[in-house]
Design an enzyme around this catalytic site. Sequence first.
Site, mmCIF file in Angstrom:
data_model
loop_
_atom_site.group_PDB
_atom_site.id
_atom_site.type_symbol
_atom_site.label_atom_id
_atom_site.label_comp_id
_atom_site.label_asym_id
_atom_site.label_seq_id
_atom_site.Cartn_x
_atom_site.Cartn_y
_atom_site.Cartn_z
ATOM 1 N N CYS A 130 0.919 -1.332 -0.104
ATOM 2 C CA CYS A 130 0.115 -0.273 0.175
ATOM 3 C C CYS A 130 0.595 1.434 -0.253
ATOM 4 O O CYS A 130 0.598 2.510 -0.044
ATOM 5 C CB CYS A 130 -0.537 -0.074 0.893
ATOM 6 S SG CYS A 130 0.124 -0.581 3.080
HETATM 7 P P1 NAD Z 1 -9.346 -6.143 1.210
HETATM 8 O O1 NAD Z 1 -9.930 -5.245 1.553
HETATM 9 O O2 NAD Z 1 -10.352 -7.049 -0.186
HETATM 10 O O3 NAD Z 1 -9.782 -6.956 2.000
HETATM 11 C C1 NAD Z 1 -8.700 -7.074 3.460
HETATM 12 C C2 NAD Z 1 -9.366 -8.165 4.417
HETATM 13 O O4 NAD Z 1 -10.527 -7.521 4.182
HETATM 14 C C3 NAD Z 1 -9.828 -9.837 3.910
HETATM 15 O O5 NAD Z 1 -9.075 -10.393 4.945
HETATM 16 C C4 NAD Z 1 -11.264 -9.213 2.948
HETATM 17 O O6 NAD Z 1 -11.702 -10.941 3.053
HETATM 18 C C5 NAD Z 1 -11.502 -9.120 4.525
HETATM 19 N N1 NAD Z 1 -13.031 -7.850 4.282
HETATM 20 C C6 NAD Z 1 -13.114 -7.730 2.610
HETATM 21 N N2 NAD Z 1 -14.006 -6.331 2.710
HETATM 22 C C7 NAD Z 1 -14.926 -6.803 3.218
HETATM 23 C C8 NAD Z 1 -16.046 -7.343 3.963
HETATM 24 N N3 NAD Z 1 -17.195 -6.543 3.221
HETATM 25 N N4 NAD Z 1 -16.367 -7.514 5.389
HETATM 26 C C9 NAD Z 1 -15.592 -8.196 5.870
HETATM 27 N N5 NAD Z 1 -14.240 -8.602 5.123
HETATM 28 C C10 NAD Z 1 -14.446 -7.700 4.477
HETATM 29 O O7 NAD Z 1 -7.744 -6.127 0.847
HETATM 30 P P2 NAD Z 1 -6.667 -6.550 -0.074
HETATM 31 O O8 NAD Z 1 -6.954 -6.632 -1.533
HETATM 32 O O9 NAD Z 1 -6.975 -7.837 0.362
HETATM 33 O O10 NAD Z 1 -5.609 -5.794 0.044
HETATM 34 C C11 NAD Z 1 -5.447 -4.766 -0.569
HETATM 35 C C12 NAD Z 1 -5.948 -3.367 0.417
HETATM 36 O O11 NAD Z 1 -5.268 -3.189 1.055
HETATM 37 C C13 NAD Z 1 -5.629 -1.704 -0.433
HETATM 38 O O12 NAD Z 1 -6.609 -0.806 -0.603
HETATM 39 C C14 NAD Z 1 -3.897 -1.544 0.053
HETATM 40 O O13 NAD Z 1 -3.906 -0.318 0.418
HETATM 41 C C15 NAD Z 1 -4.467 -2.139 1.871
HETATM 42 N N6 NAD Z 1 -3.442 -2.429 2.291
HETATM 43 C C16 NAD Z 1 -3.520 -1.439 3.285
HETATM 44 C C17 NAD Z 1 -2.401 -1.571 4.432
HETATM 45 C C18 NAD Z 1 -1.946 -1.111 5.185
HETATM 46 O O14 NAD Z 1 -1.261 -1.423 6.523
HETATM 47 N N7 NAD Z 1 -2.257 0.436 5.124
HETATM 48 C C19 NAD Z 1 -1.795 -3.416 4.751
HETATM 49 C C20 NAD Z 1 -2.184 -3.988 3.125
HETATM 50 C C21 NAD Z 1 -2.932 -3.437 2.639
#
Ligand code: NAD
Length: 473
Positions: A278
């Site tokens: 990210c």
């Molecule tokens: P994602 O949001 O699709 O998923 C992240 C987690 O959330 C997963 O475990 C997923 O199953 C869960 N999730 C997502 N939507 C949900 C919902 N509506 N209800 C319940 N659970 C839900 O993200 P991803 O594709 O796995 O990762 C990428 C994203 O994460 C990017 O936007 C990136 O910038 C962010 N990220 C941020 C950090 C940070 O430290 N700030 C670190 C890594 C990734």
Amino acid sequence: MEIDEKIIEEIVNEVVKSTKSSGGEVAATGSSAGNLGIFDTMEDAVNAADEAFKKYLHCSFDDRRKFVQAIRDTALDESHLQEMAENTVKETGMGEVHYKLAKNRLAAEQTPGVEDLYTSALNGDDGLTTVEYSPFGVVGSITPTTNPTETIINNSIGMLAAGDTVVFSPHPKAKNVTIKLVQWINEALEKAGAPKNLVCTVSEPSIENTQAMLENKKIRMLVATGGPAIVNKVLSSGKKAIGAGAGNPPAVVDETADIEKAAKDIIDGCSFDNNLPCTSEKEVIAVDSIADFLMFNMKKSGGYELKDPDQIKKLVELTTVDGKSPNKDFVGKSAKYILDKIGINVGDEIKVIFMETEFEHPFVQVEMLMPILPVVRVEDCDKAMELAVIAEHGNRHTAMMHSKNIDRLLKFHKMIQTTIFVKNGPSYAGIGYGGEGHATFTIAGPTGEGLTSAKSFSRIRRCVLCGVGKELL
Ligand code: NAD
């Protein structure tokens, strides 16, 4: 003495029943009772972590130190490192093995342990007061596909160092690597003498399981590492929550910068694990007078410039959904793979696809998580800083600036208010890779904990001893 068969059967049944309910050997092999931290239901996982917490509370700081070291050691085991990296790339379809190796190693080596927690003391006429970091209890940690194992190593170390136990709810697309890693961690913890189930997860991760975690009363703190949907959910859960959300990090380059170095830093940062972090550079905003020289040097460092508007249009159609969000099929794919899909064949030396675009272009505005890098040309540094703030969308996540002008660096630092601000370096320097400071894969911009560590997963408590101050002075 004779015992009839019926009595023997009853005795055997009783023994089996009591072994199961006490969580002994028989129970440990059944998945509903936990198989090295893996449970069939979220409720079972949380209950086990809660029971573990009650025991963990009575462990010493030295114990915690030993358990954290056991996590580091198992994560750094060369065969585990290799298996995690290869299987993560296979299972998620994202990133590159050598970058995964580097990221997992970074998490295992540079996540702070118990040394992150210190007690402060006030000593005076009225007595002695200590202010201590204390555990929350069971933490629910939701982890992403983009850094699945890195986040689990990182958060397990930080949370166990804080004295918490943790239940992970991973992305379903990272199920197998998560389960394997949680089992390795539990094996290592058991060998180190830790209570069972300090680190738990479920056998079938899903949105429903995450929801069940959010609603479970025994979860005392939630930590969401992911996109806006899950961060908003944990923030409206009514529990103490840490939100580590999306970013869209800009890199500003002005005319005073070392342009050759800036170009290399930008390509290296943008291509790190195919742009999955990210924190990685997502757009460049460059002052007109150096923009051409910057792009010339980006090519020398592994960039491939797309100039043909039709090809750029084709790339937008391929890699985005209506120019509004990334096409998940291309998240974390290599520049070579993506270029191939629009009919351009390049070698492995090509790490990033870049193109000059206007500021409103989807590649500038959307968090792509791919090695695609738009370059926006502006008349001067003031304009570059102004647009960079807009492109960051108020995420307060990460920004980079390449400049030798201290006043401008300071001004941009104040304007952009990001959790990480890297000056004259690649983005990954901000997470402790080639930059000073500890490592984290949970960067809490929205809730303000910053680069999380054991402290972030702790409660602050005051312990007051009255009336002995004079004698102690
Ligand atoms: P994602 O949001 O699709 O998923 C992240 C987690 O959330 C997963 O475990 C997923 O199953 C869960 N999730 C997502 N939507 C949900 C919902 N509506 N209800 C319940 N659970 C839900 O993200 P991803 O594709 O796995 O990762 C990428 C994203 O994460 C990017 O936007 C990136 O910038 C962010 N990220 C941020 C950090 C940070 O430290 N700030 C670190 C890594 C990734």
